[in-house]
Design an enzyme around this catalytic site. Sequence first.
Site, PDB file in Angstrom:
ATOM      1  N   ALA A   1       5.774  -2.818   5.379  1.00 25.99           N
ATOM      2  CA  ALA A   1       6.073  -1.616   4.604  1.00 25.99           C
ATOM      3  C   ALA A   1       5.329  -1.737   3.282  1.00 25.99           C
ATOM      4  O   ALA A   1       5.459  -2.759   2.586  1.00 25.99           O
ATOM      5  CB  ALA A   1       7.574  -1.478   4.362  1.00 25.99           C
ATOM      6  N   GLU A   2       4.561  -0.717   2.928  1.00 23.75           N
ATOM      7  CA  GLU A   2       3.652  -0.841   1.786  1.00 23.75           C
ATOM      8  C   GLU A   2       4.377  -1.040   0.460  1.00 23.75           C
ATOM      9  O   GLU A   2       3.772  -1.508  -0.513  1.00 23.75           O
ATOM     10  CB  GLU A   2       2.720   0.359   1.694  1.00 23.75           C
ATOM     11  CG  GLU A   2       3.392   1.660   1.323  1.00 23.75           C
ATOM     12  CD  GLU A   2       2.399   2.818   1.298  1.00 23.75           C
ATOM     13  OE1 GLU A   2       2.147   3.345   0.211  1.00 23.75           O
ATOM     14  OE2 GLU A   2       1.868   3.188   2.355  1.00 23.75           O
ATOM     15  N   ASN A   3       5.669  -0.703   0.387  1.00 22.30           N
ATOM     16  CA  ASN A   3       6.392  -0.929  -0.866  1.00 22.30           C
ATOM     17  C   ASN A   3       6.715  -2.399  -1.110  1.00 22.30           C
ATOM     18  O   ASN A   3       7.232  -2.742  -2.170  1.00 22.30           O
ATOM     19  CB  ASN A   3       7.668  -0.085  -0.913  1.00 22.30           C
ATOM     20  CG  ASN A   3       8.580  -0.313   0.265  1.00 22.30           C
ATOM     21  OD1 ASN A   3       8.127  -0.521   1.380  1.00 22.30           O
ATOM     22  ND2 ASN A   3       9.879  -0.263   0.034  1.00 22.30           N
TER      23      ASN A   3
END
Length: 219
Positions: free
Chosen positions: A45-47
Site C-alpha cells: 500500500a503506497e501510504n
Amino acid sequence: MDPRVLIAKRAAQELKDGQLVNLGFGMPTQASNYLPVGVNVMFHAENGVFGVGPRPRPADAKADMTNAGSEPVTLVAGAAIMDLATSLGAMRKGVLDVTILGALEVDQLGNIANWAVKRNGKWWPGIGGAMDLCYGTKTVIACLMHTDRNGESKVLKRCSLPLTGKGCVKTIITDKAVFDVGTQGLILKEHAPGVTLADIKACTQADFSVAANFGEMKL
C-alpha cells in the site's frame, strides 16, 4: 457477473507466486480477493505498508491501519510499516514487480490517464503516487470499464486526458477484453464471456490485432 468483479478476477490471474504487488484504488484492490490457488504475493500500500493482508471484520477494523484508499486492512506475517517518503522511494526504485491501476483512459501506445478530469474548469482530484508507480514498476496492468456512460470507447488511439504514465502499460483488462501492449500496438488476447470479436471492434477506438490464440477470459 458484476463487470467490476470480472475485471478484478481477471487481473488476479496475472499475478505470480512471490511477486511484490501494488494495488491501486477501486477495482484493483479487489484483485486480492481472487488470487489463484497456490499463488502467494506480498501486497504493498503506497501510504507505507509492505504486507497488506485481508480486509478485517468491521469489529476488528482499526482507524490507523488502512491502505492508501483509507480502506481498513490487516497485516501478514513479515509485514513492514514505513513513512510515506520511504514507501514512495521504494516505488521509484523499482522494488515492485507489478502494479494494477484503475484508469480513466488507456491508448494503443501503452499510455495511461487515471488522475484527473476537468470539473468547473479545474483538473481534479490530483496525481497521488500513480506517476511514481508507472515509472518505477516493472509491469503495469490497467483496469477499466471498456466504455464510458455514453458508450464511448475508453481504449483509445491517443489518450485525451492528462497522462499519468507514458508507454508504461503492459496489459489492459476491461469488462469486455484483455489486450497486451506490443511494440506494434495492441494485441487482443481474450474476450469476456458472451462478448464477441465484433462487439469488441464496435466499441474500441484503438487499433488492434487479434492474437492467434484469442479466446475467452480465464477466470
